[in-house]
Enzyme design. Structure first.
Site, short mmCIF file in Angstrom:
data_model
loop_
_atom_site.label_atom_id
_atom_site.label_comp_id
_atom_site.label_asym_id
_atom_site.label_seq_id
_atom_site.Cartn_x
_atom_site.Cartn_y
_atom_site.Cartn_z
N GLY A 59 0.84 -1.21 0.00
CA GLY A 59 0.00 0.00 0.00
C GLY A 59 0.86 1.25 0.00
N GLY A 60 0.27 2.38 0.32
CA GLY A 60 1.04 3.63 0.33
C GLY A 60 0.16 4.85 0.35
N SER A 92 -4.17 -2.40 0.57
CA SER A 92 -4.47 -0.98 0.74
C SER A 92 -4.55 -0.27 -0.62
CB SER A 92 -3.40 -0.35 1.65
OG SER A 92 -3.78 0.93 2.07
N ALA A 114 -7.70 -5.06 2.38
CA ALA A 114 -7.28 -4.25 3.53
C ALA A 114 -6.98 -2.82 3.10
CB ALA A 114 -6.05 -4.87 4.20
N PRO A 117 -8.57 3.48 4.76
CA PRO A 117 -7.64 4.63 4.82
C PRO A 117 -7.23 4.93 6.25
CG PRO A 117 -9.88 5.40 4.50
CD PRO A 117 -9.94 3.91 4.40
N LYS A 134 -14.26 11.34 7.07
CA LYS A 134 -14.35 12.00 5.76
C LYS A 134 -13.52 11.25 4.73
CE LYS A 134 -15.23 16.78 7.23
NZ LYS A 134 -14.71 18.16 7.22
#
Length: 432
Positions: A59-60, A92, A114, A117, A134
């Site tokens: 992810g990142g 992610s 997964a 955020p 948000k």
């Protein structure tokens, strides 16, 4: 002539379309986004009929992920994301990149999902809770739009974001998250042949048989940026930078430590700026280094060093956010660097104090404590003495006669302050 050759080469490339293959392993950073955008653009410019991204990522950054998705959606050729090799993952941001492809493929033994955020910084803050909500709603809307556009299972993909659901390759295929499973690149190309993709208002038929496969290698710049965006490497560069600059300031004119330190410091800071770091923790590291330096300037016999150790350890531990896709800095490295720093600065501080207390062996201050002989009678406290092979003007509060042994007690200008050496100070009366 050159223009004609260029035109003919362009016609040849268009007549024989190629398959362009890029590969990214590691976190999704601005470097990853730049590499994907560049390689995709190269595929378009050189007559590519298909673009494949082999992906393995934890992810990142959301912003980098969005740039990659935008590049996919605007490219006038089919885009395939292949999660490979077995054991790889598209977690992610990587999960969203995979489902955004025109064709999503995975190798057996890989997983996807997964994609919840996270917000950098303290998580149990009311303001951060609102921001997280948000961000979650924004991400849900984003993945819903992608899933509907690509014909994927909206509900399951929403669970990936909302509930951090993760699926194996087989589960992802069964639930309509991906399009196919392939064992390797050759198997993928075979299964893609004849597949039709609807994109940008037209239908593309993927043809892979007999096509040339072109691998797009990362540029040297991209390779370097990928290395320094590793948290452990960035941290080490940061510490090397601090020590290099310290050595240069401590020994002006050495040059090499200063040059290496400055370059390492800038690379370390740039590497940290590419990933999600706690900037308050970075300030703690800077404060720890400052405490160490102050220990040398104003010795506190270890008080500032202890403060520096605490500040350095805490800053290093909190530098990378918890559950960061970039991984964490090894604890052994943190404690090793902290221990080295403590021992180093305590040793330098001790040697500095010892040097200050050591008797001077050069210059006029080295005269203090030396013994000599009066070569004139002292009148009104003034006379001449022979010390260190030289004749000096001297003064004394005592009555000193020619031939008396004297000891230097101080220096004022170019005149020595002396006193008569008593017999007991000289080891007793001289033998006759």
């Amino acid at each position: 002539m050159i223009a004609l050759i260029t035109f003919l080469l362009l016609l040849v490339s268009l007549a024989f379309p190629k398959i362009f293959v890029a590969e990214w392993e590691g976190p999704i950073t601005p470097t990853a986004a730049g590499y994907v955008e560049r390689s995709l653009k190269e595929a378009q410019e050189k007559g590519g009929s298909l673009y494949i991204l082999i992906l393995n990522t934890p992810g990142g950054l959301v912003e980098s992920m969005r740039k990659i998705v935008q590049a996919f959606n605007t490219a006038p050729l089919p885009v395939v994301v292949f999660v490979y090799p077995p054991g790889a993952r598209a977690a992610s941001a990587g999960a969203i990149i995979t489902i955004a492809a025109d064709v999503a493929a995975m190798a057996p033994g890989t997983n996807i999902g997964a994609a919840h955020p996270v917000i950098a910084g303290p998580q149990r803050d009311k303001k951060n809770d609102v921001m997280l909500k948000k961000a979650l709603e924004d991400m849900l809307a984003f993945v819903r739009a992608i899933a509907k556009e690509k014909g994927r299972n909206v509900k399951v993909i929403e669970k990936m974001v909302k509930e951090s659901l993760s699926l194996s390759a087989e589960e992802a295929l069964k639930k309509g998250v991906i399009d196919l499973i392939a064992y390797n690149l050759g198997d993928l190309l075979e299964k893609l042949h004849g597949r039709k993709v609807k994109k940008l208002g037209r239908v593309y038929e993927i043809k892979t048989k007999g096509k040339e496969v072109v691998k797009v290698e990362p540029l040297l710049r991209e390779k370097i940026l990928k290395i320094i965006s590793n948290p452990t490497v960035a941290y080490l560069l940061l510490m090397i930078g601090f020590y290099g600059i310290f050595f240069e300031l401590y020994n002006p004119g050495a040059v090499i430590p200063g040059v290496v330190g400055a370059i390492s410091l800038l690379l370390g800071l740039y590497g940290l700026s590419l990933i999600s770091v706690n900037w308050l923790a970075l300030l703690l590291i800077l404060l720890g280094i400052l405490f160490f330096v102050l220990e040398l300037i104003t010795p506190t016999f270890g008080a500032l060093t202890i403060g520096g150790i605490i500040s350095l350890v805490l800053g290093s531990l909190f530098l990378i956010e918890e559950n960061s896709p970039y991984g964490e800095i090894p604890k052994q490295l943190i404690f090793g660097v902290s221990l080295f720093s403590a021992v180093f600065f305590l040793t330098v501080g001790y040697l500095g104090i010892k040097a200050q207390r050591r008797k001077k062996i050069t210059g006029m201050e080295a005269m203090i404590g030396e013994e000599g002989e009066a070569i004139t009678d002292f009148k009104k406290g003034k006379g001449k003495v022979f010390v260190h092979g030289e004749i000096w003007d001297a003064y004394s509060k005592e009555d000193i006669k020619k031939g008396d042994r004297v000891k230097v007690t101080g220096i004022k200008g170019l005149r020595l302050m002396v006193e008569k050496v008593r017999e007991d100070e000289s080891g007793g009366a001289e033998e006759s």
